[in-house]
Design a protein around this motif. Structure first.
Motif, PDB file in Angstrom:
ATOM      1  N   GLN A 122       0.884  -1.657   0.151  1.00 50.84           N
ATOM      2  CA  GLN A 122      -0.131  -0.159   0.480  1.00 50.84           C
ATOM      3  C   GLN A 122       1.257   1.773  -0.412  1.00 50.84           C
ATOM      4  O   GLN A 122       1.211   1.735   1.071  1.00 50.84           O
ATOM      5  N   ASP A 123       0.697   1.914  -1.543  1.00 49.03           N
ATOM      6  CA  ASP A 123       2.476   2.962  -1.728  1.00 49.03           C
ATOM      7  C   ASP A 123       2.106   4.559  -0.183  1.00 49.03           C
ATOM      8  O   ASP A 123       2.640   4.486   0.054  1.00 49.03           O
ATOM      9  N   LYS A 124       0.729   4.214  -0.865  1.00 51.92           N
ATOM     10  CA  LYS A 124      -0.446   6.193  -0.488  1.00 51.92           C
ATOM     11  C   LYS A 124      -0.290   5.864   1.566  1.00 51.92           C
ATOM     12  O   LYS A 124      -0.679   4.907   1.767  1.00 51.92           O
ATOM     13  N   LYS A 125       0.552   6.716   1.606  1.00 55.27           N
ATOM     14  CA  LYS A 125       0.512   6.736   3.704  1.00 55.27           C
ATOM     15  C   LYS A 125      -0.992   7.550   4.170  1.00 55.27           C
ATOM     16  O   LYS A 125      -1.084   8.300   3.113  1.00 55.27           O
ATOM     17  N   PRO A 126      -1.887   6.694   4.867  1.00 63.81           N
ATOM     18  CA  PRO A 126      -2.425   7.948   5.545  1.00 63.81           C
ATOM     19  C   PRO A 126      -2.278   9.377   5.949  1.00 63.81           C
ATOM     20  O   PRO A 126      -1.334   9.138   6.550  1.00 63.81           O
ATOM     21  N   GLY A 145       8.727  -6.209  21.122  1.00 67.97           N
ATOM     22  CA  GLY A 145       7.545  -5.332  20.266  1.00 67.97           C
ATOM     23  C   GLY A 145       7.356  -5.541  19.435  1.00 67.97           C
ATOM     24  O   GLY A 145       8.559  -6.940  18.518  1.00 67.97           O
ATOM     25  N   MET A 146       6.362  -5.643  18.596  1.00 69.00           N
ATOM     26  CA  MET A 146       5.750  -6.496  17.244  1.00 69.00           C
ATOM     27  C   MET A 146       5.091  -5.001  16.484  1.00 69.00           C
ATOM     28  O   MET A 146       5.421  -4.221  16.829  1.00 69.00           O
ATOM     29  N   MET A 147       6.092  -5.321  14.798  1.00 66.17           N
ATOM     30  CA  MET A 147       5.305  -4.303  14.106  1.00 66.17           C
ATOM     31  C   MET A 147       3.761  -5.169  13.124  1.00 66.17           C
ATOM     32  O   MET A 147       3.733  -6.234  13.071  1.00 66.17           O
ATOM     33  N   LEU A 148       3.465  -3.542  12.534  1.00 65.64           N
ATOM     34  CA  LEU A 148       2.282  -4.123  12.287  1.00 65.64           C
ATOM     35  C   LEU A 148       2.199  -3.891  11.216  1.00 65.64           C
ATOM     36  O   LEU A 148       2.473  -3.079  10.734  1.00 65.64           O
ATOM     37  N   GLY A 149       1.064  -4.821  10.660  1.00 64.42           N
ATOM     38  CA  GLY A 149       0.548  -4.196   8.962  1.00 64.42           C
ATOM     39  C   GLY A 149       1.609  -5.283   7.630  1.00 64.42           C
ATOM     40  O   GLY A 149       1.782  -4.977   6.729  1.00 64.42           O
ATOM     41  N   LEU A 150       1.935  -5.596   8.216  1.00 63.06           N
ATOM     42  CA  LEU A 150       2.810  -7.305   7.542  1.00 63.06           C
ATOM     43  C   LEU A 150       2.160  -8.307   6.956  1.00 63.06           C
ATOM     44  O   LEU A 150       2.440  -8.881   6.495  1.00 63.06           O
ATOM     45  N   GLY A 151       0.479  -8.317   7.388  1.00 61.10           N
ATOM     46  CA  GLY A 151      -0.404  -9.665   7.476  1.00 61.10           C
ATOM     47  C   GLY A 151      -0.684 -10.272   7.785  1.00 61.10           C
ATOM     48  O   GLY A 151      -1.552 -10.681   7.929  1.00 61.10           O
ATOM     49  N   HIS A 183      12.416  -3.818   0.261  1.00 65.60           N
ATOM     50  CA  HIS A 183      12.538  -4.087   1.484  1.00 65.60           C
ATOM     51  C   HIS A 183      10.405  -5.218   1.764  1.00 65.60           C
ATOM     52  O   HIS A 183      10.010  -4.881   0.702  1.00 65.60           O
ATOM     53  N   LEU A 184       9.952  -5.599   2.526  1.00 65.56           N
ATOM     54  CA  LEU A 184       8.902  -6.283   2.537  1.00 65.56           C
ATOM     55  C   LEU A 184       7.607  -4.743   1.969  1.00 65.56           C
ATOM     56  O   LEU A 184       7.903  -4.026   2.944  1.00 65.56           O
ATOM     57  N   PRO A 185       6.700  -4.853   1.717  1.00 63.80           N
ATOM     58  CA  PRO A 185       5.549  -4.344   1.704  1.00 63.80           C
ATOM     59  C   PRO A 185       5.093  -3.844   2.627  1.00 63.80           C
ATOM     60  O   PRO A 185       4.630  -5.199   3.652  1.00 63.80           O
ATOM     61  N   TYR A 187       4.077  -1.027  10.668  1.00 61.71           N
ATOM     62  CA  TYR A 187       5.285  -1.240   9.803  1.00 61.71           C
ATOM     63  C   TYR A 187       5.615  -0.751   8.768  1.00 61.71           C
ATOM     64  O   TYR A 187       4.653   0.486   8.148  1.00 61.71           O
ATOM     65  N   LEU A 188       6.646   0.683   8.865  1.00 60.66           N
ATOM     66  CA  LEU A 188       6.863   1.090   7.743  1.00 60.66           C
ATOM     67  C   LEU A 188       8.119   0.736   6.428  1.00 60.66           C
ATOM     68  O   LEU A 188       9.462   0.530   7.164  1.00 60.66           O
ATOM     69  N   ARG A 189       8.149   0.662   5.016  1.00 59.39           N
ATOM     70  CA  ARG A 189       8.911  -0.069   4.382  1.00 59.39           C
ATOM     71  C   ARG A 189      10.140   0.434   4.111  1.00 59.39           C
ATOM     72  O   ARG A 189       9.552   2.355   3.218  1.00 59.39           O
TER      73      ARG A 189
END
Length: 337
Positions: A17-21, A215-221, A254-256, A247-249
């Motif tokens: 998802q390329d467009k950041k909110p 800690g954990m990063m979210l948004g990787l699926g 790197h991972l999407p 998570y920010l690529r």
């Protein structure tokens, strides 16, 4: 090993998802303290994870005169799918680096310092002794400072982990990073059960007299039920402090980013985590492991009844009240069991 600025993609790039909110906003530096901190770090030839990992909060944190020092070089032996730190053959350890970190902590008048490192799988101890020396140097030069470490897994070598714990950090942080299902994709050469084991053993090595954090990063699926399961796993392994961030690529290699979670979702996870029994939770799109690390003081938890869930507020404790001696390393070794 040839130098590489990021791992090759293993996840479908079309998922990104390329467009950041609108809620993903990074503040640019406008505080003179930011520039003086940057100058100090450059002057002492130090590396910060703030810059190496492209942390979105570095402008804010540096503006407050705080930083997370990354020791053992700036080249990592692993190529995790989320991380912006360079993967390359590491340089030799610098013997004077522990003193330089201690001096930077002194000049910045830090009350809370975070020390992290790249993975050094090229070293037999994974860099554990270097951690130990840095912790001891910082404590000797800065009596009473709260020391937090964010460590790699040392390939689950207990004797290496023991070296770090012998130096008696107040807070021991090792990040799970993601849920069990995604770990083989997200974390090169890491193992989910091994990370949990490292957290549990670190606490046991000092008879529970350390605050453990992950800690954990979210948004990787990941799925919601997987996040909640990971919370349970961490609690089962005696972890009391949890950080959750988006998570920010860092680069297209790197991972999407599969999903940008709304701040309300992070607020929901925070409430759930606290209800489950975590004593401190930082949850938000731009939260990172060391973000506002000194805002809550999990090192004080070990002064409380272990059966209590909520920390006591309003304690005015001095460094000497903490179970970790604020003393030179030779005294620490002689007085801490």
């Amino acid at each position: 090993m040839s130098q590489c600025h990021g791992p090759k993609m293993k996840m479908d790039a079309d998922l990104h998802q390329d467009k950041k909110p609108s809620w993903i906003k990074v503040r640019l530096p406008n505080d003179p303290v930011f520039w003086s901190t940057k100058s100090l770090i450059t002057d002492l030839n130090l590396v910060t994870v703030c810059e190496e990992a492209q942390c979105p909060n570095r402008w804010e944190c540096w503006g407050q005169g705080t930083a997370t020092f990354m020791i053992a070089g700036e080249k990592c032996t692993r190529a995790c799918g989320f991380c912006a730190v360079k993967t390359a053959k590491p340089d030799a350890l610098e013997d004077d680096e522990p003193i330089r970190v201690a001096e930077a902590s002194r000049r910045m008048k830090l009350k809370h310092v975070v020390i992290t490192a790249v993975a050094r799988d090229d070293l037999r101890d994974g860099g554990a002794e270097h951690f130990q020396k840095t912790i001891e140097a910082v404590r000797t030069m800065n009596p009473g400072i709260v020391i937090e470490v964010l460590v790699p897994d040392f390939n689950d070598r207990d004797w290496a982990l023991q070296m770090v714990m012998d130096a008696r950090p107040h807070i021991f942080n090792h990040n799970l990073e993601t849920v069990e299902r995604l770990t083989p994709l997200v974390r090169s050469r890491a193992k989910y059960p091994r990370s949990l084991a490292v957290l549990k053993k670190a606490k046991a090595m000092v008879n529970g007299k350390v605050a453990t954090k992950s800690g954990m990063m979210l948004g990787l699926g990941e799925r919601k039920e997987e996040v909640l399961e990971s919370m349970d796993h961490l609690l089962d392994h005696d972890v009391t402090v949890l950080t959750l961030g988006q998570y920010l690529r860092p680069t297209p290699r790197h991972l999407p980013v599969v999903e940008y979670l709304h701040p309300d979702r992070f607020a929901e996870y925070k409430q759930i985590a606290e209800e489950k029994g975590f004593r401190h939770v930082a949850s938000g799109p731009l939260v990172r492991s060391s973000y506002h690390a000194a805002d809550f003081r999990p090192e004080l938890d070990i002064l409380e009844d272990a059966d209590r869930v909520q920390p006591i507020h309003g304690l005015d404790l001095q460094p000497e009240d903490l179970p970790i001696p604020a003393a030179p390393s030779d005294i620490v070794k002689a007085t801490v069991a």
